[in-house]
Design a protein around this motif. Structure first.
Motif, PDB file in Angstrom:
ATOM      1  N   ILE A  61      -6.040  39.939 -41.751  1.00 44.87           N
ATOM      2  CA  ILE A  61      -5.758  38.609 -40.905  1.00 44.87           C
ATOM      3  C   ILE A  61      -5.026  37.550 -41.745  1.00 44.87           C
ATOM      4  N   ARG A  62      -5.305  37.143 -42.742  1.00 50.90           N
ATOM      5  CA  ARG A  62      -4.709  36.323 -43.809  1.00 50.90           C
ATOM      6  C   ARG A  62      -3.303  36.801 -44.084  1.00 50.90           C
ATOM      7  N   ARG A  63      -2.988  38.046 -44.250  1.00 51.37           N
ATOM      8  CA  ARG A  63      -1.657  38.601 -44.236  1.00 51.37           C
ATOM      9  C   ARG A  63      -1.026  38.132 -42.726  1.00 51.37           C
ATOM     10  N   GLN A  64      -1.413  38.370 -41.882  1.00 53.26           N
ATOM     11  CA  GLN A  64      -0.864  38.295 -40.399  1.00 53.26           C
ATOM     12  C   GLN A  64      -1.017  36.939 -39.597  1.00 53.26           C
ATOM     13  N   ARG A  65      -1.536  35.942 -40.488  1.00 54.40           N
ATOM     14  CA  ARG A  65      -2.193  34.814 -39.842  1.00 54.40           C
ATOM     15  C   ARG A  65      -0.705  34.126 -39.198  1.00 54.40           C
ATOM     16  N   SER A  66       0.520  33.878 -39.628  1.00 55.18           N
ATOM     17  CA  SER A  66       1.450  33.354 -39.115  1.00 55.18           C
ATOM     18  C   SER A  66       1.703  33.872 -37.708  1.00 55.18           C
ATOM     19  N   GLY A  67       1.573  35.370 -37.772  1.00 53.19           N
ATOM     20  CA  GLY A  67       1.865  36.128 -36.311  1.00 53.19           C
ATOM     21  C   GLY A  67       0.725  35.946 -35.367  1.00 53.19           C
ATOM     22  N   ILE A  68      -0.313  35.610 -36.179  1.00 55.72           N
ATOM     23  CA  ILE A  68      -1.643  35.633 -34.983  1.00 55.72           C
ATOM     24  C   ILE A  68      -1.587  33.912 -34.595  1.00 55.72           C
ATOM     25  N   LEU A  69      -1.049  33.170 -35.314  1.00 50.86           N
ATOM     26  CA  LEU A  69      -0.970  31.704 -34.831  1.00 50.86           C
ATOM     27  C   LEU A  69       0.208  31.578 -33.881  1.00 50.86           C
ATOM     28  N   ARG A  70       0.986  32.239 -34.184  1.00 56.29           N
ATOM     29  CA  ARG A  70       2.269  32.148 -32.918  1.00 56.29           C
ATOM     30  C   ARG A  70       1.743  32.807 -31.688  1.00 56.29           C
ATOM     31  N   ARG A  71       0.627  33.496 -31.563  1.00 54.71           N
ATOM     32  CA  ARG A  71      -0.072  34.258 -30.499  1.00 54.71           C
ATOM     33  C   ARG A  71      -1.165  33.626 -30.207  1.00 54.71           C
ATOM     34  N   TRP A  72      -1.674  32.359 -30.522  1.00 50.03           N
ATOM     35  CA  TRP A  72      -2.781  31.843 -30.556  1.00 50.03           C
ATOM     36  C   TRP A  72      -3.344  31.995 -28.981  1.00 50.03           C
ATOM     37  N   ARG A  73      -2.603  31.747 -28.137  1.00 50.47           N
ATOM     38  CA  ARG A  73      -3.058  31.680 -26.690  1.00 50.47           C
ATOM     39  C   ARG A  73      -3.527  33.057 -26.241  1.00 50.47           C
ATOM     40  N   LEU A  74      -2.916  34.361 -26.638  1.00 49.69           N
ATOM     41  CA  LEU A  74      -3.500  35.429 -26.511  1.00 49.69           C
ATOM     42  C   LEU A  74      -4.892  35.533 -27.297  1.00 49.69           C
ATOM     43  N   VAL A  75      -4.859  35.236 -28.387  1.00 49.67           N
ATOM     44  CA  VAL A  75      -5.904  35.510 -29.076  1.00 49.67           C
ATOM     45  C   VAL A  75      -7.146  34.670 -28.489  1.00 49.67           C
ATOM     46  N   ALA A  76      -6.998  33.534 -27.937  1.00 52.08           N
ATOM     47  CA  ALA A  76      -8.108  32.545 -27.586  1.00 52.08           C
ATOM     48  C   ALA A  76      -8.545  33.371 -26.127  1.00 52.08           C
ATOM     49  N   VAL A  77      -7.478  33.759 -25.468  1.00 44.43           N
ATOM     50  CA  VAL A  77      -7.993  34.440 -24.233  1.00 44.43           C
ATOM     51  C   VAL A  77      -8.969  35.732 -24.312  1.00 44.43           C
ATOM     52  N   GLY A  78      -8.435  36.309 -25.414  1.00 45.51           N
ATOM     53  CA  GLY A  78      -9.003  37.598 -25.943  1.00 45.51           C
ATOM     54  C   GLY A  78     -10.455  37.160 -26.153  1.00 45.51           C
ATOM     55  N   ALA A  79     -10.727  36.216 -27.167  1.00 50.44           N
ATOM     56  CA  ALA A  79     -12.038  35.825 -27.641  1.00 50.44           C
ATOM     57  C   ALA A  79     -12.947  35.366 -26.563  1.00 50.44           C
ATOM     58  N   ALA A  80     -12.337  34.374 -25.452  1.00 47.00           N
ATOM     59  CA  ALA A  80     -12.993  33.973 -24.590  1.00 47.00           C
ATOM     60  C   ALA A  80     -13.752  35.271 -23.793  1.00 47.00           C
ATOM     61  N   ALA A  81     -12.722  36.200 -23.590  1.00 48.20           N
ATOM     62  CA  ALA A  81     -13.286  37.427 -22.728  1.00 48.20           C
ATOM     63  C   ALA A  81     -14.587  38.139 -23.516  1.00 48.20           C
ATOM     64  N   VAL A  82     -14.374  38.145 -24.916  1.00 45.07           N
ATOM     65  CA  VAL A  82     -15.350  38.723 -25.651  1.00 45.07           C
ATOM     66  C   VAL A  82     -16.685  38.071 -25.397  1.00 45.07           C
ATOM     67  N   ALA A  83     -16.670  36.790 -25.164  1.00 41.13           N
ATOM     68  CA  ALA A  83     -17.869  36.046 -25.410  1.00 41.13           C
ATOM     69  C   ALA A  83     -18.478  36.132 -23.936  1.00 41.13           C
ATOM     70  N   VAL A  84     -17.552  36.098 -22.971  1.00 43.12           N
ATOM     71  CA  VAL A  84     -18.451  36.167 -21.575  1.00 43.12           C
ATOM     72  C   VAL A  84     -18.669  37.475 -21.150  1.00 43.12           C
ATOM     73  N   TYR A  85     -18.104  38.624 -21.664  1.00 38.69           N
ATOM     74  CA  TYR A  85     -18.416  39.803 -21.222  1.00 38.69           C
ATOM     75  C   TYR A  85     -19.975  40.127 -21.333  1.00 38.69           C
ATOM     76  N   PRO A  86     -20.467  40.276 -22.441  1.00 34.68           N
ATOM     77  CA  PRO A  86     -22.027  40.744 -22.610  1.00 34.68           C
ATOM     78  C   PRO A  86     -22.925  39.691 -21.602  1.00 34.68           C
ATOM     79  N   LEU A  87     -22.764  38.447 -21.648  1.00 33.51           N
ATOM     80  CA  LEU A  87     -23.594  37.656 -20.965  1.00 33.51           C
ATOM     81  C   LEU A  87     -23.507  37.881 -19.180  1.00 33.51           C
ATOM     82  N   ALA A  88     -22.080  38.169 -19.215  1.00 31.27           N
ATOM     83  CA  ALA A  88     -22.124  38.411 -17.537  1.00 31.27           C
ATOM     84  C   ALA A  88     -22.667  39.831 -17.336  1.00 31.27           C
ATOM     85  N   PHE A  89     -22.314  40.731 -18.091  1.00 26.40           N
ATOM     86  CA  PHE A  89     -22.571  42.097 -17.907  1.00 26.40           C
ATOM     87  C   PHE A  89     -24.346  42.196 -17.670  1.00 26.40           C
TER      88      PHE A  89
END
Length: 345
Positions: A61-89
């Motif tokens: 993650i440290r090595r790829q932090r610039s690429g991850i930060l450029r795609r922060w919206r995609l990361v945020a969407v995925g993380a929100a889905a990860v958090a919601v999934y088990p609670l909803a299921f």
């Protein structure tokens, strides 16, 4: 591991199969801790497992932090889905029953994954994927509805029957909507991770960033509901197993699979989890699976032969498997497990 040959999609499918086998053990494991709520099980499994993935991937993650930060919206969407999934299921199964909750979640995920890919990535649906997905979802439905015994395992922990009665007239309807939400969020975080990997982020960094952030979002839920996990060594061991094996190791394998196949294909292949869950329920928990259930298991297994990409013999340019985007073959769906009156990931 190098993907210098055209069988990378086949390896990707095998990694997803391995992850699904691990995921299929969660319901049986949860039977050992009946006093732990499904929300606590989901929060400790996905939350702690996600944080462990981030720790495991910290250097990447440290090595790829610039690429991850450029795609922060995609990361945020995925993380929100990860958090919601088990609670909803897990809440879906608590309100509408294990069979209905799992079938709605499992059945909606392949469709959600295919729609996401169709409208965001403009990827067409292949006839092969449609046939395989329909067979897989149908087999999972047969597996779920085949059991006539009261909810067991994680379903017992969820208090399925009592929960449905206590929820009132709107409980089952709310459970169905939550099942749709679970299927959609599973498909969404799978797609987000696949997009990151296809954009050049190694699977370890992509999965670690999405699941690590998602795990952080689940920590407040664990803090509120997780006290029973400390009541006994058995409860604690179940929580530790769920976090370390099915979630941590399982999602590492799933990430490797997403580096090689489309998200819709991966989520469809992971329907194998329902078969593993049912077999363990019979062998370990002592449930009885009628002939209709075995037929459903056979149909799910048969769908895997359709969904698994065929080996390509044409050599491909050498590239690391983690950074290689997936081949545009089939398409697929989710992991939520059916189970024989137990709950999945």
């Amino acid at each position: 591991m190098h993907a210098g040959y055209g069988n990378a999609p086949l390896w990707g499918a095998l990694f997803v199969v391995a992850a699904s086998i691990l995921w299929g053990t969660t319901g049986t494991a949860a039977t050992l801790a009946p006093g732990v709520s499904p929300l606590a099980i989901g929060a400790v499994a996905m939350g702690v497992g996600g944080l462990l993935q981030a720790l495991f991937a910290a250097r990447a993650i440290r090595r790829q932090r610039s690429g991850i930060l450029r795609r922060w919206r995609l990361v945020a969407v995925g993380a929100a889905a990860v958090a919601v999934y088990p609670l909803a299921f897990y809440s879906s199964m608590h309100l509408s029953g294990v069979a209905v909750g799992t079938v709605v979640s499992i059945g909606s995920a392949p469709v959600a994954a295919a729609l996401i890919e169709r409208f965001t990535d403009r990827k067409p649906l292949t006839r092969r994927w449609i046939i395989g997905a329909v067979l897989g979802v149908g087999g999972a439905a047969l597996l779920s509805f085949a059991s006539h015994s009261p909810a067991t395992g994680a379903g017992t922990a969820a208090g399925t029957a009592a929960g449905t009665d206590a929820a009132g007239a709107w409980g089952p309807t709310a459970g169905i909507f939550l099942g749709l939400l679970a299927g959609g969020t599973y498909a969404l975080y799978s797609w987000a991770a696949h997009r990151l990997i296809g954009g050049g982020i190694p699977s370890r960094a992509a999965m670690g960033s999405i699941f690590g952030l998602g795990g952080l979002l689940l920590m407040p839920v664990l803090a509120v509901t997780g006290a029973p996990l400390l009541d006994s060594w058995t409860n604690f061991s179940v929580g530790a197993y769920m976090a370390l094996v099915p979630m941590f190791a399982g999602y590492i394998l799933f990430g490797w699979g997403l580096a090689r196949v489309r998200a819709s294909t991966a989520t469809s292949i992971s329907l194998l989890e329902t078969v593993v869950a049912a077999v363990l329920a019979v062998l370990v928990v002592g449930e009885r699976l009628p002939a209709l259930g075995w037929l459903g298991a056979a149909v799910v297994l048969g769908s895997l032969f359709i969904l698994t990409p065929r080996t390509q013999r044409t050599p491909l340019p050498a590239a690391t498997a983690e950074t290689m985007p997936s081949a545009p073959e089939a398409g697929g769906t989710q992991p939520a497990r059916v189970g024989h009156q137990d709950i999945s990931r």
